[in-house]
Every structure is written in structure tokens, then in C-alpha cells.
Design an enzyme around this catalytic site. Structure first.
Site, mmCIF file in Angstrom:
data_model
loop_
_atom_site.group_PDB
_atom_site.id
_atom_site.type_symbol
_atom_site.label_atom_id
_atom_site.label_comp_id
_atom_site.label_asym_id
_atom_site.label_seq_id
_atom_site.Cartn_x
_atom_site.Cartn_y
_atom_site.Cartn_z
ATOM 1 N N LYS A 65 0.863 -1.188 0.000
ATOM 2 C CA LYS A 65 0.000 0.000 0.000
ATOM 3 C C LYS A 65 0.894 1.231 0.000
ATOM 4 O O LYS A 65 1.777 1.361 0.842
ATOM 5 C CB LYS A 65 -0.929 0.006 1.227
ATOM 6 C CG LYS A 65 -1.863 1.228 1.215
ATOM 7 C CD LYS A 65 -3.024 1.094 2.188
ATOM 8 C CE LYS A 65 -2.622 1.413 3.606
ATOM 9 N NZ LYS A 65 -3.809 1.570 4.486
ATOM 10 N N GLY A 211 -6.422 7.546 15.926
ATOM 11 C CA GLY A 211 -5.957 8.742 15.220
ATOM 12 C C GLY A 211 -4.448 8.947 15.210
ATOM 13 O O GLY A 211 -3.892 9.419 14.222
ATOM 14 N N ASP A 213 -1.320 7.851 14.517
ATOM 15 C CA ASP A 213 -0.640 6.768 13.802
ATOM 16 C C ASP A 213 0.662 7.233 13.176
ATOM 17 O O ASP A 213 1.146 6.632 12.237
ATOM 18 C CB ASP A 213 -1.575 6.201 12.722
ATOM 19 C CG ASP A 213 -1.947 7.270 11.703
ATOM 20 O OD1 ASP A 213 -1.693 8.456 11.970
ATOM 21 O OD2 ASP A 213 -2.456 6.918 10.621
#
Ligand SMILES: NC(=O)c1ccc[n+]([C@@H]2O[C@H](COP(=O)([O-])OP(=O)(O)OC[C@H]3O[C@@H](n4cnc5c(N)ncnc54)[C@H](O)[C@@H]3O)[C@@H](O)[C@H]2O)c1
Length: 311
Positions: A65, A211, A213
Site C-alpha cells: 500500500k 488517530g 498513527d
């Protein structure tokens, strides 16, 4: 010809319920050592944001990703999280699919937030709340609803919270305090402000901290995190880029104090041990979750009229 899943196709292929199931299986496979995940690479482009390259291997497939976090983007009408997921066959290296990274991320982030809340929260938990009603907060709220639980929303941007609540059939918290007191709490803010100062969580509560991260972000004070029974998605990743980094640097939490969610789901370690435990789940987002969603999307590829890429 490589099938391409736009955001719309990802959402059509994988329901929030299927996402929870797939992410559950991925956490277990990773905990058992069946799936592997080299560390996420951050490519900083501050102050605008950062890029992340996230690889994983499992179930005969490899995934990469390439995804962003550009927190100032919504003010310019652009998404915070955007990019591409590439799925390859691990037996011969051939490319099998390309998928919209924002949609895959939202599905697996909502799934992990709710899976952790269901696994670690009290059996008799009554209220659920999501703080931060952006792309990934919306996904968490949608997942709670898909699992048959009503959910309240709170956001500094009241209009946004109201729009998401109306769209999904969730309800607006009357105040931030009401949302913060929910038995199952999910926080999905940019992590610029501490939502949970020392002493704010009550016995029996669970919080999924989604949130923070990346570097410089936090939603909970170190002293408050240290009051909780700490769970994380992956110690290596969370202790370097999640909430845990602040606690580790302060010497408040060490490796032995945190349990990986997958080991609980695999039955290898205990989760909540008492109704009065305060549990926290520090999520930084794992490539194995993305792999789970990409594989689930591929199961439905033949039913969708997918565009293709001819390389
Ligand atoms: N853990 C994971 O797996 C994971 C996955 C995706 C995104 N994230 C992180 O989650 C955060 C949110 O991502 P997003 O894509 O939903 O962003 P977004 O910009 O779409 O939404 C953020 C929302 O938070 C609200 N907000 C800001 N400050 C707030 C505060 N103090 N209290 C309440 N609400 C507040 C904003 O108004 C906005 O609605 C980012 O930091 C992102 O990097 C984590």
C-alpha cells in the site's frame, strides 16, 4: 489485464461485516506467524504530510500500500488519506489487482476499531461513541452500526458530525463529555489535541485509539494510557509511531506492559480480565489488515463490472 477497484468498487465488494471478519482472520494469522509484515516505511514530506509504504505477505499473496497522511488536505477539499494498493500473486509475482487505498484503509480501520472494542470492551457495554467524524471515523461508526450497535458521534466540526450522523443513522452526542464517557469509545482525530487527559477514563471503559498513527500525534496523555491495560495492533510499529511512543520514551510503558490484539484473538493471551479494567487499543494500521480487505474484495471481483489496467 489487471482489475482496478475504485473506492466505489471496494465498498461494493466488501461490507463492514465482511471487513471485521477478514481483519479478525488477518490478526490471528499474523499472531500465529502465518502472515508476515516488514516494517512500514515513512517518507516524510513535512509540514504538508507524509507518504507510507506498507508491505505484507499472506494467503499466497503479497501486497504493497502506497498511502498518504496529509492532515491539511480537507481544508483544500482533498482527502487526508489517498493512494493505491497493489495485490500480487506470491507464487509467481504477477500483479493481480489495484485498489483505491483510501477505501481499503477506511474499511480496515473501522473494522479494527470495532473489533478491538468488541474483543476488549465489557460484555455488557451499552454505549458506543466515535470522536472524529472524518473519513475513518465515519467508517468506524458505519462498522458499529453494521454490527447492530447504535453509536453517537462527536466532532469539533459539528456540521460534519451531523451530516455523517444523518447519513448513517447514528446520533449526535450532546457534548464531547457525553461521547468521551461511552463504554466503547473510538477516537479518530488528527491527534493534534489530547482528548483523554489523566483521570478521564472510567472503570470498565474501552478506548480504541485510532488517530495517532504517526510522529508527533497523540489523543491520550501518557499518564492516562499508563492507567489502562494496554493493547496494540503491533508492538514494533505502535511503539515507534503510535500513542505508545510517548509512553515508551517517558519510561511509563515497556514491551511487557502491552499485548498485541492478534494474540488475544488467537487465544494465546488474555484480553480484559475484570469488568473494572480500563482497556486501550493503540492502532497504527497494519498492512496485514489491508491484505485482508484486498483478498476479500477479490472474492467478489467477478460479480463487479471492474475497469482493467493493461500494463
Ligand atoms: N490507525 C489507523 O489505522 C488509521 C487509519 C487511517 C487514518 N488514521 C489517522 O486517523 C486520523 C484521522 O484520519 P481521517 O482520514 O479520518 O481524517 P479526516 O481529516 O477525514 O477526519 C478527521 C476529523 O477529526 C476532526 N477533529 C479534528 N480535531 C478534533 C478534535 N480535537 N476533537 C474531535 N474531532 C476533531 C475533524 O474535524 C475531522 O472531521 C489521522 O491522524 C490519520 O492519520 C489512522
Amino acid at each position: 489485464m489487471i482489475p482496478v477497484f475504485s473506492a466505489r468498487h471496494v465498498e461494493a465488494a466488501v461490507s463492514p461485516e465482511r471487513a471485521v471478519e477478514a481483519v479478525h482472520e488477518a490478526f490471528v494469522a499474523y499472531a500465529r506467524g502465518e502472515w508476515s509484515m516488514p516494517p512500514k516505511v515513512y517518507v516524510p514530506a513535512y509540514p504538508a504530510g507524509d507518504f507510507r509504504a506498507m508491505p505484507a505477505l499472506g494467503a499466497g499473496h503479497a501486497l504493497l500500500k502506497w498511502v498518504t497522511s496529509f492532515p491539511g488536505n480537507p481544508a483544500r477539499g482533498l482527502p487526508t488519506v489517498t493512494g493505491l494498493v497493489l495485490l500480487s500473486d506470491a507464487s509467481d509475482g504477477s500483479l493481480r489487482a489495484a485498489l483505491d487505498a483510501g477505501a481499503v484503509t477506511a474499511l480496515r480501520t473501522g473494522a479494527a476499531a470495532v473489533l478491538a472494542a468488541e474483543t476488549l470492551g465489557r460484555q455488557d457495554a451499552e454505549t458506543a461513541a466515535v470522536i472524529g467524524a472524518g473519513v475513518n471515523g465515519r467508517a468506524a461508526a458505519k462498522t458499529f452500526l453494521a454490527r447492530g450497535r447504535s453509536v453517537m458521534l462527536w466532532d469539533v466540526d459539528e456540521q460534519r458530525a451531523r451530516a455523517v450522523a444523518d447519513e448513517l443513522g447514528a446520533y449526535l452526542a450532546s457534548s464531547r463529555e457525553e461521547a468521551l464517557a461511552a463504554d466503547l469509545l473510538v477516537t479518530v482525530t488528527p491527534g493534534h489535541e489530547i482528548l483523554l487527559p489523566e483521570g478521564s477514563l472510567h472503570p470498565g471503559q474501552h478506548v480504541s485509539l485510532m488517530g495517532a498513527d504517526g510522529p508527533g500525534k497523540a489523543e491520550i496523555a501518557v499518564a492516562e494510557l499508563a492507567r489502562t491495560r494496554v493493547f496494540c495492533d503491533d508492538w514494533e510499529q505502535a511503539s515507534h509511531n503510535g500513542e505508545l511512543v510517548h509512553a515508551v520514551e517517558a519510561g511509563a510503558i515497556a514491551r511487557a506492559d502491552a499485548t498485541e490484539l492478534g494474540t488475544v484473538l488467537a487465544g494465546l493471551t488474555p484480553g480484559r480480565e475484570s469488568p473494572d479494567d480500563i482497556t486501550s487499543f493503540d492502532s497504527t494500521g497494519l498492512a496485514i489488515q489491508d491484505l485482508a480487505i484486498a483478498l476479500a474484495a477479490m472474492e467478489r471481483a467477478n460479480e463487479l463490472d471492474l475497469p482493467t489496467l493493461d500494463l
